[in-house]
Design a protein around this motif. Structure first.
Motif, PDB file in Angstrom:
ATOM      1  N   LEU A 251       8.677 -12.573 -54.026  1.00  0.00           N
ATOM      2  CA  LEU A 251       9.405 -12.173 -52.898  1.00  0.00           C
ATOM      3  C   LEU A 251      10.592 -11.220 -53.217  1.00  0.00           C
ATOM      4  O   LEU A 251      11.168 -11.715 -54.236  1.00  0.00           O
ATOM      5  N   TRP A 318      18.791 -18.438 -49.225  1.00  0.00           N
ATOM      6  CA  TRP A 318      17.976 -17.214 -48.646  1.00  0.00           C
ATOM      7  C   TRP A 318      17.792 -15.961 -49.615  1.00  0.00           C
ATOM      8  O   TRP A 318      18.131 -16.457 -50.936  1.00  0.00           O
ATOM      9  N   THR A 319      16.957 -15.197 -49.459  1.00  0.00           N
ATOM     10  CA  THR A 319      16.694 -14.051 -50.491  1.00  0.00           C
ATOM     11  C   THR A 319      17.828 -13.019 -50.571  1.00  0.00           C
ATOM     12  O   THR A 319      17.854 -12.274 -49.527  1.00  0.00           O
ATOM     13  N   TYR A 334      23.827 -13.834 -45.577  1.00  0.00           N
ATOM     14  CA  TYR A 334      22.715 -13.609 -44.912  1.00  0.00           C
ATOM     15  C   TYR A 334      22.419 -12.514 -44.141  1.00  0.00           C
ATOM     16  O   TYR A 334      23.278 -12.546 -42.995  1.00  0.00           O
ATOM     17  N   ALA A 336      19.644 -10.874 -41.601  1.00  0.00           N
ATOM     18  CA  ALA A 336      18.219 -10.965 -41.192  1.00  0.00           C
ATOM     19  C   ALA A 336      17.876  -9.591 -41.124  1.00  0.00           C
ATOM     20  O   ALA A 336      16.595  -9.024 -41.102  1.00  0.00           O
ATOM     21  N   GLU A 340      16.076  -9.998 -45.429  1.00  0.00           N
ATOM     22  CA  GLU A 340      16.153 -11.102 -46.077  1.00  0.00           C
ATOM     23  C   GLU A 340      15.521 -12.529 -45.510  1.00  0.00           C
ATOM     24  O   GLU A 340      15.727 -12.466 -44.180  1.00  0.00           O
ATOM     25  N   LEU A 341      15.153 -13.420 -46.191  1.00  0.00           N
ATOM     26  CA  LEU A 341      14.331 -14.577 -45.684  1.00  0.00           C
ATOM     27  C   LEU A 341      15.320 -15.447 -45.872  1.00  0.00           C
ATOM     28  O   LEU A 341      15.918 -15.808 -46.971  1.00  0.00           O
ATOM     29  N   LYS A 342      15.432 -16.545 -44.795  1.00  0.00           N
ATOM     30  CA  LYS A 342      16.124 -17.850 -44.865  1.00  0.00           C
ATOM     31  C   LYS A 342      15.188 -18.949 -45.469  1.00  0.00           C
ATOM     32  O   LYS A 342      14.060 -19.215 -45.272  1.00  0.00           O
ATOM     33  N   LEU A 345      12.939 -22.062 -49.164  1.00  0.00           N
ATOM     34  CA  LEU A 345      11.891 -21.146 -49.834  1.00  0.00           C
ATOM     35  C   LEU A 345      11.290 -21.935 -51.034  1.00  0.00           C
ATOM     36  O   LEU A 345      12.077 -22.387 -51.764  1.00  0.00           O
TER      37      LEU A 345
END
Length: 450
Positions: A251, A318-319, A334, A336, A340-342, A345
């Motif tokens: 990702l 997160w990413t 973060y 969104a 960005e993914l929470k 992961l």
């Protein structure tokens, strides 16, 4: 008392002393141990004795334990069960505080760690249990050398390198386990050589030639085992065909964890793990691990691979897409809206399937979004080394070990009400002493009346 009665008494006392001396003499030269516990909990399981019977030759166990405390006594008592079944098993203690540098070189990070050696090979243990020791002996009994080929020529981490980013320390500690690392440069060979047990692609920095990627894909499609250590931002190195063959992709962004501040980690890119998803690699694994910089991974599509995540970040991760300064002073949050993914992961996948190769039944691969955790710099952090050894064991099929049945004691917990506990207390502290005094007084009174 008559003289003959006194003589009989003295003769009886002498006979009793002689008998006690004879028993002491025999017990010092002939040992007999009987286990009357439920399920034989104080003895080795039959599976453990079967493994010991397969070891033809001496076994040396070195315990790196501090002389303070009862740890050495506990280890010696535990190993005594193995020594009764195999008299040529020896135990030696080493104080790890005498030479800390040597302990770091050996990878000893836990007080009480064991190193088991047999016929030039060795296994390290951080856990004192019959299951862990018996399985270590099982690995030693198998023997044989495993060939691990490291892809080189494109900026990968070197298996014998001493630079901070290389894997030389880790692979040097795996050599006594029967693993031999060899370079694999596709500018010199067109395919992975036969009889290669495992190929490691460790964080390449430059794009791989099309021929090298094709050779890796052919190797995987032919049933070869693979360990792929990737890094954030390294998803444009021409490895898309290999990722498609495995059904795993990286990702975008770098994985950060806001919960690391509570652990004293100033850099949010440091991912600390203390618990793990269920998988044979992480079964019973409780050591903390540290991943300096990881990328999250995801499955791309359904394939014939069974993919199980075994490394997963926390809920506060997160990413992160924004650049992060190396000193950790960057202000990040973060976002969104930016895509960005929470977390949580996944950043480590274990893949397995029926092997297309007739030479083996199961094919295995591991993809991890970080390679720094096994590098010379970070290998000594917590359980990094132990986790790396488990990954290699699983990839090489060394996880098919002895399954020891549980032999816990039934009904070991006694639950008492407050009233019952009080009755027992008064009974043992008051009633029982008074009863004994009364019986003694009655016996003395009857003797005086005679």
């Amino acid at each position: 008392m008559r003289p003959s009665g006194r003589l009989n008494g003295w003769l009886f006392a002498l006979a009793l002393l002689a008998g006690a001396g004879a028993l002491g003499y025999l017990s010092a030269r002939h040992a007999h141990v009987a286990d009357w516990t439920r399920g034989g909990r104080a003895s080795l399981a039959p599976e453990s004795r079967a493994v010991l019977d397969r070891l033809a030759g001496p076994v040396e166990v070195t315990c790196y334990a501090s002389p303070q405390g009862d740890l050495r006594q506990t280890v010696a008592g535990f190993l005594e069960r193995y020594r009764r079944a195999k008299p040529d098993l020896t135990l030696t203690f080493v104080d790890p505080q005498q030479d800390p540098a040597a302990m770091r070189e050996l990878g000893i990070t836990v007080d009480g760690a064991l190193v088991v050696r047999y016929q030039g090979r060795e296994q390290r243990l951080d856990e004192l249990s019959e299951r862990s020791l018996t399985n270590a002996l099982e690995r030693l009994a198998r023997g044989g050398e495993r060939i691990v080929a490291f892809v080189t020529g494109d900026g990968e981490r070197q298996a014998d390198g001493r630079a901070n980013a290389d894997l030389g320390t880790f692979m040097a500690q795996l050599e006594p386990r029967g693993l031999r690392a060899v370079p694999l440069n596709f500018s010199q060979v067109a395919a992975v050589p036969r009889h290669t047990d495992l190929v490691v692609l460790a964080s390449p920095e430059t794009p791989l030639p099309a021929g090298a990627v094709r050779a890796l894909v052919d190797y995987v499609q032919g049933g070869g085992n693979l360990l792929w250590l990737s890094e954030p931002g390294n998803d444009d190195l021409g490895l898309a065909p290999l990722a498609d063959a495995l059904g795993v992709r990286a990702l975008p962004g770098v994985l950060v964890d806001g919960g690391g501040a509570a652990l004293g980690l100033k850099d949010p890119r440091l991912i600390a793990l203390g618990s793990y998803p269920i998988h044979p690699i992480t079964r019973g694994f409780t050591l903390a691990t540290l991943f300096p910089q990881a990328s999250a991974l995801a499955r791309t599509r359904a394939q014939d691979w069974a993919a199980v995540p075994f490394l997963r970040s926390g809920p506060q991760s997160w990413t992160e897409f924004q650049p992060i300064r190396n000193d950790g002073d960057s202000t990040i949050r973060y976002d969104a809206d930016a895509g960005e993914l929470k977390g949580p992961l996944d950043f480590g996948f274990a893949l397995s399937r029926l092997s297309p190769s007739p030479d083996k039944s199961v094919q295995r691969a591991v993809v991890i979004g970080d390679g720094d955790f096994l590098s010379n710099t970070f290998l000594g952090n917590g359980g990094n080394r132990a986790l790396g050894e488990r990954i290699f064991d699983w990839l090489l099929g060394d996880d098919a070990l002895v399954n020891l049945p549980p032999r816990g004691a039934p009904d070991r917990v006694v639950e008492l009400s407050q009233g019952a506990l009080g009755a027992l207390t008064w009974g043992f502290l008051v009633a029982l002493p008074l009863l004994l005094l009364a019986i003694g007084g009655l016996v003395a009174w009857r003797r005086r009346r005679r």
